[in-house]
Scaffold this motif. Structure first.
Motif, PDB file in Angstrom:
ATOM      1  N   SER A   1      14.823  64.571  27.376  1.00  0.00           N
ATOM      2  CA  SER A   1      15.687  63.990  28.402  1.00  0.00           C
ATOM      3  C   SER A   1      14.902  63.108  29.355  1.00  0.00           C
ATOM      4  CB  SER A   1      16.411  65.098  29.171  1.00  0.00           C
ATOM      5  OG  SER A   1      15.468  65.990  29.751  1.00  0.00           O
ATOM      6  N   THR A   2      13.663  63.505  29.647  1.00  0.00           N
ATOM      7  CA  THR A   2      12.750  62.636  30.377  1.00  0.00           C
ATOM      8  C   THR A   2      11.746  62.121  29.372  1.00  0.00           C
ATOM      9  OG1 THR A   2      13.021  63.957  32.396  1.00  0.00           O
ATOM     10  CG2 THR A   2      11.122  62.481  32.297  1.00  0.00           C
ATOM     11  N   ALA A   3      11.933  60.874  28.943  1.00  0.00           N
ATOM     12  CA  ALA A   3      11.134  60.368  27.834  1.00  0.00           C
ATOM     13  C   ALA A   3       9.705  60.038  28.248  1.00  0.00           C
ATOM     14  CB  ALA A   3      11.797  59.132  27.244  1.00  0.00           C
ATOM     15  N   THR A   4       9.469  59.797  29.535  1.00  0.00           N
ATOM     16  CA  THR A   4       8.129  59.483  30.042  1.00  0.00           C
ATOM     17  C   THR A   4       7.656  60.610  30.949  1.00  0.00           C
ATOM     18  OG1 THR A   4       8.553  57.102  29.915  1.00  0.00           O
ATOM     19  CG2 THR A   4       6.748  57.828  31.339  1.00  0.00           C
ATOM     20  N   PHE A   5       6.474  61.119  30.665  1.00  0.00           N
ATOM     21  CA  PHE A   5       5.927  62.255  31.433  1.00  0.00           C
ATOM     22  C   PHE A   5       4.408  62.196  31.329  1.00  0.00           C
ATOM     23  CE2 PHE A   5       7.384  63.406  27.235  1.00  0.00           C
ATOM     24  CZ  PHE A   5       6.233  63.899  26.623  1.00  0.00           C
ATOM     25  N   ASN A   6       3.721  63.154  31.948  1.00  0.00           N
ATOM     26  CA  ASN A   6       2.261  63.163  31.985  1.00  0.00           C
ATOM     27  C   ASN A   6       1.675  64.267  31.128  1.00  0.00           C
ATOM     28  OD1 ASN A   6       1.988  60.980  33.730  1.00  0.00           O
ATOM     29  ND2 ASN A   6       2.155  62.283  35.559  1.00  0.00           N
ATOM     30  N   ILE A   7       0.563  63.950  30.479  1.00  0.00           N
ATOM     31  CA  ILE A   7      -0.307  64.973  29.893  1.00  0.00           C
ATOM     32  C   ILE A   7      -1.491  65.109  30.856  1.00  0.00           C
ATOM     33  CG2 ILE A   7      -1.863  65.523  27.991  1.00  0.00           C
ATOM     34  CD1 ILE A   7       0.073  64.102  26.131  1.00  0.00           C
ATOM     35  N   VAL A   8      -1.734  66.329  31.293  1.00  0.00           N
ATOM     36  CA  VAL A   8      -2.703  66.581  32.374  1.00  0.00           C
ATOM     37  C   VAL A   8      -3.814  67.492  31.875  1.00  0.00           C
ATOM     38  CG1 VAL A   8      -3.028  67.475  34.716  1.00  0.00           C
ATOM     39  CG2 VAL A   8      -0.885  66.322  34.096  1.00  0.00           C
ATOM     40  N   VAL A   9      -5.071  67.153  32.226  1.00  0.00           N
ATOM     41  CA  VAL A   9      -6.211  68.036  31.973  1.00  0.00           C
ATOM     42  C   VAL A   9      -6.767  68.460  33.342  1.00  0.00           C
ATOM     43  CG1 VAL A   9      -7.752  66.030  31.729  1.00  0.00           C
ATOM     44  CG2 VAL A   9      -8.476  68.267  30.878  1.00  0.00           C
ATOM     45  N   THR A  10      -6.937  69.775  33.518  1.00  0.00           N
ATOM     46  CA  THR A  10      -7.375  70.334  34.806  1.00  0.00           C
ATOM     47  C   THR A  10      -8.677  71.100  34.604  1.00  0.00           C
ATOM     48  OG1 THR A  10      -5.084  70.536  35.526  1.00  0.00           O
ATOM     49  CG2 THR A  10      -6.737  71.839  36.722  1.00  0.00           C
ATOM     50  N   SER A  11      -9.610  70.883  35.485  1.00  0.00           N
ATOM     51  CA  SER A  11     -10.898  71.578  35.419  1.00  0.00           C
ATOM     52  C   SER A  11     -10.702  73.078  35.622  1.00  0.00           C
ATOM     53  CB  SER A  11     -11.842  71.028  36.500  1.00  0.00           C
ATOM     54  OG  SER A  11     -12.980  71.855  36.641  1.00  0.00           O
ATOM     55  N   VAL A  12     -11.347  73.863  34.761  1.00  0.00           N
ATOM     56  CA  VAL A  12     -11.319  75.325  34.936  1.00  0.00           C
ATOM     57  C   VAL A  12     -12.213  75.727  36.092  1.00  0.00           C
ATOM     58  CG1 VAL A  12     -11.826  77.538  33.808  1.00  0.00           C
ATOM     59  CG2 VAL A  12     -10.761  75.671  32.500  1.00  0.00           C
ATOM     60  N   ALA A  13     -13.305  74.974  36.277  1.00  0.00           N
ATOM     61  CA  ALA A  13     -14.249  75.303  37.352  1.00  0.00           C
ATOM     62  C   ALA A  13     -13.656  75.020  38.717  1.00  0.00           C
ATOM     63  CB  ALA A  13     -15.543  74.519  37.168  1.00  0.00           C
ATOM     64  N   ASP A  14     -12.823  73.969  38.803  1.00  0.00           N
ATOM     65  CA  ASP A  14     -12.230  73.597  40.080  1.00  0.00           C
ATOM     66  C   ASP A  14     -10.818  73.085  39.801  1.00  0.00           C
ATOM     67  OD1 ASP A  14     -11.427  72.622  42.511  1.00  0.00           O
ATOM     68  OD2 ASP A  14     -13.198  71.356  42.851  1.00  0.00           O
ATOM     69  N   THR A  15      -9.857  73.943  39.951  1.00  0.00           N
ATOM     70  CA  THR A  15      -8.481  73.609  39.574  1.00  0.00           C
ATOM     71  C   THR A  15      -7.863  72.528  40.453  1.00  0.00           C
ATOM     72  OG1 THR A  15      -7.657  75.408  40.945  1.00  0.00           O
ATOM     73  CG2 THR A  15      -8.018  75.886  38.597  1.00  0.00           C
ATOM     74  N   SER A  16      -8.575  72.121  41.499  1.00  0.00           N
ATOM     75  CA  SER A  16      -8.057  71.022  42.316  1.00  0.00           C
ATOM     76  C   SER A  16      -8.389  69.667  41.692  1.00  0.00           C
ATOM     77  CB  SER A  16      -8.639  71.099  43.736  1.00  0.00           C
ATOM     78  OG  SER A  16     -10.042  70.844  43.716  1.00  0.00           O
ATOM     79  N   GLN A  17      -9.207  69.691  40.641  1.00  0.00           N
ATOM     80  CA  GLN A  17      -9.614  68.453  39.982  1.00  0.00           C
ATOM     81  C   GLN A  17      -8.882  68.304  38.637  1.00  0.00           C
ATOM     82  OE1 GLN A  17     -11.701  66.320  41.643  1.00  0.00           O
ATOM     83  NE2 GLN A  17     -11.499  67.873  43.274  1.00  0.00           N
ATOM     84  N   SER A  18      -8.204  67.170  38.469  1.00  0.00           N
ATOM     85  CA  SER A  18      -7.464  66.942  37.228  1.00  0.00           C
ATOM     86  C   SER A  18      -7.355  65.445  36.947  1.00  0.00           C
ATOM     87  CB  SER A  18      -6.051  67.551  37.309  1.00  0.00           C
ATOM     88  OG  SER A  18      -5.296  66.912  38.331  1.00  0.00           O
ATOM     89  N   ALA A  19      -6.941  65.141  35.745  1.00  0.00           N
ATOM     90  CA  ALA A  19      -6.667  63.754  35.346  1.00  0.00           C
ATOM     91  C   ALA A  19      -5.418  63.765  34.478  1.00  0.00           C
ATOM     92  CB  ALA A  19      -7.847  63.168  34.587  1.00  0.00           C
ATOM     93  N   SER A  20      -4.674  62.690  34.504  1.00  0.00           N
ATOM     94  CA  SER A  20      -3.432  62.658  33.743  1.00  0.00           C
ATOM     95  C   SER A  20      -3.263  61.330  33.019  1.00  0.00           C
ATOM     96  CB  SER A  20      -2.222  62.903  34.650  1.00  0.00           C
ATOM     97  OG  SER A  20      -2.112  61.880  35.615  1.00  0.00           O
ATOM     98  N   LEU A  21      -2.465  61.356  31.988  1.00  0.00           N
ATOM     99  CA  LEU A  21      -2.135  60.167  31.209  1.00  0.00           C
ATOM    100  C   LEU A  21      -0.640  60.164  30.962  1.00  0.00           C
ATOM    101  CD1 LEU A  21      -3.389  57.726  29.635  1.00  0.00           C
ATOM    102  CD2 LEU A  21      -3.268  59.170  27.605  1.00  0.00           C
ATOM    103  N   SER A  22      -0.007  59.052  31.281  1.00  0.00           N
ATOM    104  CA  SER A  22       1.438  58.941  31.075  1.00  0.00           C
ATOM    105  C   SER A  22       1.738  58.714  29.594  1.00  0.00           C
ATOM    106  CB  SER A  22       2.001  57.783  31.904  1.00  0.00           C
ATOM    107  OG  SER A  22       3.374  57.598  31.644  1.00  0.00           O
ATOM    108  N   VAL A  23       2.736  59.430  29.082  1.00  0.00           N
ATOM    109  CA  VAL A  23       3.153  59.321  27.677  1.00  0.00           C
ATOM    110  C   VAL A  23       4.653  59.056  27.649  1.00  0.00           C
ATOM    111  CG1 VAL A  23       3.440  60.551  25.497  1.00  0.00           C
ATOM    112  CG2 VAL A  23       1.334  60.822  26.816  1.00  0.00           C
TER     113      VAL A  23
END
Length: 236
Positions: free
Chosen positions: A21-43
């Protein structure tokens, strides 16, 4: 929304089987060592390659040697090329008809005789994904046929008399005809007139014997004006 396979820094994402239903969304990778740090890619998930035939959009009945334009549409890829086949044969053949042209718009020419089977598919297949195609069913008929059912044979009529004429048209969905008297659409006061429209009409002879006194009453197919039937009429 699709799934992640694997673990660690390198994984595989598999898109869902249907567009969500939402065709565009993010795939996110989050650091295990510091969960406040992440990066995302729109798909954006699309339906993939979709092939359709816009013209014609329904099954077709064609007479032998006639032509018909076909137009395909391809979405979901920048490669919009298609391969055209007739009864499974690329660009067709003499038995089932041929394709002229390339690309999304081509012209199909029916064979000169009715093939076996007489009904088959004209198909456009994506060159980007040959599992995706669209087809239109085509039936080949012997062509337009027109016969006079009433009256049968040459007629002799006195002046100021009436006679009913009926024809039958086969081989086309357009059964309309044009009636002429001595080559004149609908006739005239000199050679007599046609009353009515369609397959059954009434011919009324003129008030006086014309010159020539013998001529034809003719019905011509509007679907194929090379096909007609005539009855000779003599006014007495």
């Amino acid at each position: 929304y699709g799934t992640i396979t694997g673990s660690g820094l390198s994984v595989i994402y598999t898109a869902p089987a249907a567009v969500p239903s939402t065709a565009t969304f993010n795939i996110v990778v989050t650091s295990v060592a510091d969960t406040s740090q992440s990066a995302s890619l729109s798909v954006t998930v699309s339906a993939g390659v979709v092939v359709s035939i816009s013209t014609p959009s329904s099954p077709q009945s064609l007479s032998v040697s006639s032509t018909l334009d076909f137009t395909a549409d391809v979405t979901g890829t920048t490669n919009t090329g298609v391969t055209w086949t007739v009864n499974g044969v690329t660009n067709g053949n003499a038995s089932f008809g041929t394709i002229a042209g390339t690309g999304l718009s081509v012209t199909y020419t029916a064979p000169p005789t009715v093939p076996t089977p007489a009904t088959f598919n004209v198909t456009a297949t994506s060159t980007a994904d040959n599992t995706k195609s669209a087809s239109v069913s085509v039936s080949i008929t012997p062509g337009v046929g027109i016969t006079m059912t009433t009256p049968i044979g040459a007629q002799s009529l006195p002046a100021n008399s009436a006679l009913g004429f009926t024809v039958s048209v086969v081989g086309t969905l357009n059964t309309a005809v044009t009636w002429t008297v001595n080559g004149i659409a609908g006739g005239n006061s000199t050679f007599g007139k046609i009353t009515g429209t369609g397959l059954s009409v009434t011919y009324t002879s003129p008030g006086a014997v014309p010159s020539p006194a013998t001529f034809n009453v003719t019905a011509t197919s509007q679907a194929d004006n090379t096909k007609s039937v005539s009855i000779s009429v003599t006014i007495t």
